[in-house]
Design a protein around this motif. Structure first.
Motif, PDB file in Angstrom:
ATOM      1  N   ASP A 276     -24.797 -12.212   5.504  1.00 12.86           N
ATOM      2  CA  ASP A 276     -24.626 -12.531   7.252  1.00 12.86           C
ATOM      3  C   ASP A 276     -23.779 -13.850   7.255  1.00 12.86           C
ATOM      4  O   ASP A 276     -22.857 -14.750   6.946  1.00 12.86           O
ATOM      5  CB  ASP A 276     -26.007 -13.503   7.633  1.00 12.86           C
ATOM      6  N   ILE A 277     -23.488 -14.293   8.851  1.00 15.37           N
ATOM      7  CA  ILE A 277     -22.161 -14.749   9.455  1.00 15.37           C
ATOM      8  C   ILE A 277     -22.551 -15.394  10.493  1.00 15.37           C
ATOM      9  O   ILE A 277     -23.482 -15.260  11.164  1.00 15.37           O
ATOM     10  CB  ILE A 277     -21.242 -13.612  10.016  1.00 15.37           C
ATOM     11  N   GLY A 278     -21.813 -16.439  10.677  1.00 11.67           N
ATOM     12  CA  GLY A 278     -21.199 -17.292  12.203  1.00 11.67           C
ATOM     13  C   GLY A 278     -20.465 -17.486  12.306  1.00 11.67           C
ATOM     14  O   GLY A 278     -19.442 -17.457  11.062  1.00 11.67           O
ATOM     15  N   ILE A 279     -19.998 -17.277  13.573  1.00  9.43           N
ATOM     16  CA  ILE A 279     -18.474 -17.859  14.225  1.00  9.43           C
ATOM     17  C   ILE A 279     -18.100 -19.001  14.355  1.00  9.43           C
ATOM     18  O   ILE A 279     -18.968 -19.716  15.672  1.00  9.43           O
ATOM     19  CB  ILE A 279     -18.077 -16.726  14.884  1.00  9.43           C
ATOM     20  N   ALA A 280     -17.201 -20.069  14.196  1.00 10.89           N
ATOM     21  CA  ALA A 280     -17.434 -21.334  14.691  1.00 10.89           C
ATOM     22  C   ALA A 280     -16.705 -21.019  15.948  1.00 10.89           C
ATOM     23  O   ALA A 280     -15.981 -20.537  16.249  1.00 10.89           O
ATOM     24  CB  ALA A 280     -16.888 -21.797  13.284  1.00 10.89           C
ATOM     25  N   PRO A 281     -16.125 -22.382  15.949  1.00 10.34           N
ATOM     26  CA  PRO A 281     -15.874 -22.642  17.531  1.00 10.34           C
ATOM     27  C   PRO A 281     -14.365 -22.473  17.613  1.00 10.34           C
ATOM     28  O   PRO A 281     -13.463 -21.779  17.870  1.00 10.34           O
ATOM     29  CB  PRO A 281     -15.697 -23.690  17.891  1.00 10.34           C
ATOM     30  N   ASP A 282     -14.133 -22.333  15.732  1.00  7.36           N
ATOM     31  CA  ASP A 282     -12.085 -22.573  15.845  1.00  7.36           C
ATOM     32  C   ASP A 282     -12.276 -21.001  15.512  1.00  7.36           C
ATOM     33  O   ASP A 282     -10.825 -20.165  15.273  1.00  7.36           O
ATOM     34  CB  ASP A 282     -11.492 -23.215  14.557  1.00  7.36           C
ATOM     35  N   GLY A 283     -12.501 -20.050  15.654  1.00  7.01           N
ATOM     36  CA  GLY A 283     -12.669 -18.926  15.469  1.00  7.01           C
ATOM     37  C   GLY A 283     -12.969 -18.021  13.619  1.00  7.01           C
ATOM     38  O   GLY A 283     -12.872 -16.741  13.208  1.00  7.01           O
ATOM     39  N   LYS A 284     -13.160 -19.605  12.534  1.00  6.93           N
ATOM     40  CA  LYS A 284     -12.937 -18.912  11.761  1.00  6.93           C
ATOM     41  C   LYS A 284     -14.454 -18.367  11.466  1.00  6.93           C
ATOM     42  O   LYS A 284     -15.714 -18.835  12.245  1.00  6.93           O
ATOM     43  CB  LYS A 284     -13.382 -20.107  10.893  1.00  6.93           C
ATOM     44  N   ILE A 285     -14.744 -17.682  10.124  1.00  3.49           N
ATOM     45  CA  ILE A 285     -15.500 -16.452  10.080  1.00  3.49           C
ATOM     46  C   ILE A 285     -16.626 -17.118   8.395  1.00  3.49           C
ATOM     47  O   ILE A 285     -15.860 -17.238   7.642  1.00  3.49           O
ATOM     48  CB  ILE A 285     -15.441 -15.679  10.234  1.00  3.49           C
ATOM     49  N   TRP A 286     -18.032 -17.892   9.113  1.00  7.90           N
ATOM     50  CA  TRP A 286     -18.320 -18.185   7.700  1.00  7.90           C
ATOM     51  C   TRP A 286     -19.824 -16.893   7.127  1.00  7.90           C
ATOM     52  O   TRP A 286     -20.034 -17.002   8.256  1.00  7.90           O
ATOM     53  CB  TRP A 286     -19.662 -19.918   8.296  1.00  7.90           C
ATOM     54  N   ILE A 287     -19.654 -17.162   5.949  1.00  7.09           N
ATOM     55  CA  ILE A 287     -20.544 -15.874   5.472  1.00  7.09           C
ATOM     56  C   ILE A 287     -20.772 -16.448   4.466  1.00  7.09           C
ATOM     57  O   ILE A 287     -20.200 -16.915   3.357  1.00  7.09           O
ATOM     58  CB  ILE A 287     -19.076 -14.921   4.709  1.00  7.09           C
ATOM     59  N   ALA A 288     -22.151 -15.834   4.530  1.00  6.14           N
ATOM     60  CA  ALA A 288     -23.904 -16.199   3.477  1.00  6.14           C
ATOM     61  C   ALA A 288     -22.571 -15.134   2.183  1.00  6.14           C
ATOM     62  O   ALA A 288     -23.100 -13.719   2.225  1.00  6.14           O
ATOM     63  CB  ALA A 288     -24.897 -16.561   3.321  1.00  6.14           C
ATOM     64  N   LEU A 289     -22.577 -15.715   1.030  1.00  2.00           N
ATOM     65  CA  LEU A 289     -22.399 -14.923   0.017  1.00  2.00           C
ATOM     66  C   LEU A 289     -23.748 -14.473  -1.074  1.00  2.00           C
ATOM     67  O   LEU A 289     -23.895 -15.385  -1.735  1.00  2.00           O
ATOM     68  CB  LEU A 289     -21.220 -14.950  -1.201  1.00  2.00           C
ATOM     69  N   ARG A 290     -24.299 -13.366  -0.638  1.00  2.14           N
ATOM     70  CA  ARG A 290     -25.784 -13.260  -1.065  1.00  2.14           C
ATOM     71  C   ARG A 290     -26.115 -13.292  -3.048  1.00  2.14           C
ATOM     72  O   ARG A 290     -26.974 -13.563  -3.340  1.00  2.14           O
ATOM     73  CB  ARG A 290     -26.433 -11.680  -1.195  1.00  2.14           C
ATOM     74  N   PHE A 291     -24.764 -12.989  -3.786  1.00  4.99           N
ATOM     75  CA  PHE A 291     -24.595 -12.485  -5.207  1.00  4.99           C
ATOM     76  C   PHE A 291     -23.869 -13.887  -5.714  1.00  4.99           C
ATOM     77  O   PHE A 291     -24.183 -13.446  -7.018  1.00  4.99           O
ATOM     78  CB  PHE A 291     -23.729 -11.381  -4.791  1.00  4.99           C
ATOM     79  N   ASN A 292     -23.499 -14.491  -4.616  1.00  9.71           N
ATOM     80  CA  ASN A 292     -23.240 -16.153  -5.432  1.00  9.71           C
ATOM     81  C   ASN A 292     -23.722 -17.090  -5.539  1.00  9.71           C
ATOM     82  O   ASN A 292     -24.042 -17.088  -4.099  1.00  9.71           O
ATOM     83  CB  ASN A 292     -21.583 -16.274  -5.186  1.00  9.71           C
ATOM     84  N   GLU A 293     -23.237 -18.175  -5.202  1.00 10.84           N
ATOM     85  CA  GLU A 293     -24.250 -19.428  -4.833  1.00 10.84           C
ATOM     86  C   GLU A 293     -22.784 -19.730  -4.019  1.00 10.84           C
ATOM     87  O   GLU A 293     -22.707 -21.009  -4.055  1.00 10.84           O
ATOM     88  CB  GLU A 293     -24.472 -20.255  -5.597  1.00 10.84           C
ATOM     89  N   ALA A 294     -22.485 -19.485  -2.680  1.00 13.87           N
ATOM     90  CA  ALA A 294     -21.537 -19.662  -2.429  1.00 13.87           C
ATOM     91  C   ALA A 294     -21.505 -19.258  -0.561  1.00 13.87           C
ATOM     92  O   ALA A 294     -22.101 -18.586  -0.403  1.00 13.87           O
ATOM     93  CB  ALA A 294     -19.988 -19.945  -2.645  1.00 13.87           C
ATOM     94  N   VAL A 295     -20.683 -19.620  -0.001  1.00 14.04           N
ATOM     95  CA  VAL A 295     -20.156 -19.687   0.978  1.00 14.04           C
ATOM     96  C   VAL A 295     -19.060 -19.287   1.799  1.00 14.04           C
ATOM     97  O   VAL A 295     -17.888 -20.284   1.036  1.00 14.04           O
ATOM     98  CB  VAL A 295     -20.405 -20.599   2.159  1.00 14.04           C
ATOM     99  N   ALA A 296     -18.372 -18.229   2.055  1.00 10.25           N
ATOM    100  CA  ALA A 296     -16.995 -18.112   3.094  1.00 10.25           C
ATOM    101  C   ALA A 296     -16.411 -18.575   3.562  1.00 10.25           C
ATOM    102  O   ALA A 296     -17.457 -18.302   4.646  1.00 10.25           O
ATOM    103  CB  ALA A 296     -16.710 -16.849   2.246  1.00 10.25           C
TER     104      ALA A 296
END
Length: 334
Positions: A276-296
């Motif tokens: 899943d993703i979220g889009i911030a006001p600055d246009g950056k895309i926040w992405i949950a990385l399901r197979f890593n313990e991380a968000v991009a």
């Protein structure tokens, strides 16, 4: 240390002043609310709260077993986070991430309000139910058993029909919410997932066939196909409606599609299984990385991204900057 077995202590709602603050208009010159991302870690029963400015995890909130997705109440005063295996909806202040209690319902996996805000619809993936709740009192109105592993959903803009992907039945199911009857169930492809109403059609991610299909909402008939990437899982429309994003979870790419032709404009390699993703006001895309313990955090102009370490199997992601937008807010309509 917080683990899947952590005991969850939920204080009464009255003990949390954050909601009262959220209901009070900010006085002139007051500081804007802190920009927060809430990441639902399905693999360790926690939510990671990230300060979006410093990109640091500032809190870890315990859940019961398996947080996955979210829904913002129509009045925007509560954020529901589903805990499917825990049979509960956890409630948070969407501005501050303060816990506000929980309610018990059966196997809430994916959830969304109808556009008219009359119903909260829940896909109970483990139990193979689609449950329709009265949004005003959370009473169960109707339960459908229409296929195996109901996964994602969307609605017609007039709230008359809902559409549900059934991952283990390989079908798309439509329910008439006025008559509370099933309209149709059609084969749609191997392991369907994300569903989005777009330009009068339905777009469905087909994980087992590495792309999306377009379908007629009247009949479910497939009208177009578009390859995107391995394990095409979920689909999102950008805030300015200029781009459709498809997260290819197995192939670890994010595809940017033209919203009219559906042709792939660009592929972004994102190692770790984008979900899943979220889009911030600055246009950056926040992405949950399901197979890593991380968000991009992806810059869609350059293709560069940073990562933030969170919990195991990050799944859904909510950015409280969504609260700045007008109109209906759901996980798919960013």
């Amino acid at each position: 240390m917080i683990t899947r077995r952590t005991a969850v202590s939920l204080l009464p709602l009255a003990l949390f002043p954050a909601q009262a603050l959220a209901d009070t208009p900010m006085p002139p010159g007051a500081a804007a609310p802190q920009q927060l991302a809430m990441v639902m870690n399905s693999g360790e029963a926690t939510i990671s709260v990230i300060d979006m400015t410093t990109k640091q995890v500032i809190n870890t909130l315990p859940m019961l077993r398996e947080p996955s997705h979210w829904a913002l109440t129509p009045d925007r005063k509560k954020l529901y986070v589903s805990d499917a295996s825990g049979n509960a909806l956890f409630i948070f202040d969407p501005l501050t991430a303060a816990p506000m209690g929980h309610i018990r319902i059966a196997d809430p996996y994916q959830l969304a309000y109808t556009p008219d805000q009359k119903y909260l619809v829940v896909n109970a993936l483990r139990l193979d139910y689609v449950d329709i709740y009265d949004a005003t009192n959370m009473q169960l109105v109707k339960r459908f058993k229409s296929g195996k592993f109901p996964s994602h959903m969307d609605f017609s803009p007039d709230s008359r029909f809902s559409f549900h992907s059934m991952q283990k039945s390989n079908t798309l199911v439509s329910i008439d919410l006025a008559t509370m009857t099933e309209r149709w169930s059609v084969p749609i492809g191997k392991t369907p997932a994300g569903v989005l109403w777009h330009n009068g059609k339905l777009l469905i991610c087909i994980m087992g066939e590495n792309g999306i299909v377009e379908a007629d909402p009247l009949t479910g008939e497939i009208t177009r196909r578009q390859a995107t990437g391995e394990g095409a899982h979920n689909i999102f429309l950008s805030t300015d409606r200029s781009t459709l994003y498809v997260s290819n979870r197995v192939g670890s790419t994010l595809s940017a599609l033209d919203p009219v032709s559906l042709e792939v404009k660009r592929d972004y390699p994102i190692p770790g299984g984008p979900d899943d993703i979220g889009i911030a006001p600055d246009g950056k895309i926040w992405i949950a990385l399901r197979f890593n313990e991380a968000v991009a955090i992806l810059d869609p102009d350059t293709g560069n991204f940073d990562t933030i370490t969170v919990g195991r199997s990050p799944h859904g992601i909510f950015l409280n900057t969504e609260m700045q937008k007008t109109g209906e807010l759901t996980a798919e309509r960013l």
